[in-house]
Design an enzyme around this catalytic site. Structure first.
Site: not given
Length: 119
Positions: A40, A43
Site C-alpha cells: 500500500c 501506508c
C-alpha cells in the site's frame, strides 16, 4: 519505535475481543494502531510519520502496526475495508477510527483531542 502486533500480542496489549464483548482497553497509556499492508503506497507514506510521532510521544502513547495481510482476523474484527486505517485508543474511553494517510498535523490534533495527550 512502532511495534508490529499479531493476534496474541493484540489481545494482551489492546483488547481481547474473544473474552470481552464490550471494549476493554488493556493498555496503560493511549495507543494508535495502524492497519497497513506492505503493497500500500499511502501506508508507506504514513510509516515515517508514525515513526517520528512514536519518538516525539515516547512514554506518552504507544504506536502499533497491524499487517492486514498477515492478520486478516484482526482486520475483519475492526471492519477494516480500506488502508491505511488508524485506531486511536484512549484509556478509559471508546476508540475512534480514522481512515487514510492523514497529515502529521492532523494526527497530532487527534492525539490531543481523542487521546488527550500533549507533547
Amino acid at each position: 519505535m512502532t511495534e508490529n502486533l499479531n493476534k496474541e500480542s493484540f489481545f494482551k496489549k489492546i483488547f481481547n475481543y474473544e473474552e470481552n464483548k464490550e471494549w476493554k482497553f488493556e493498555g496503560e497509556i493511549p495507543a494508535i494502531i495502524d492497519f497497513y499492508a506492505d503493497w500500500c503506497g499511502p501506508c508507506k507514506a504514513l510509516a515515517p510519520v508514525l515513526e517520528q510521532l512514536s519518538e516525539e510521544y515516547e512514554g506518552k502513547i504507544n504506536i502499533y502496526k497491524i499487517d492486514t495481510e498477515a492478520e486478516q482476523e484482526l482486520s475483519a474484527a475492526f471492519g477494516i475495508r480500506s488502508i491505511p486505517s488508524m485506531l486511536f485508543c484512549p484509556v478509559g474511553e471508546e476508540p475512534q477510527m480514522a481512515h487514510g494517510a492523514l497529515p502529521q498535523k492532523q494526527i497530532e490534533q487527534i492525539i490531543a483531542d481523542v487521546l488527550k495527550v500533549e507533547k
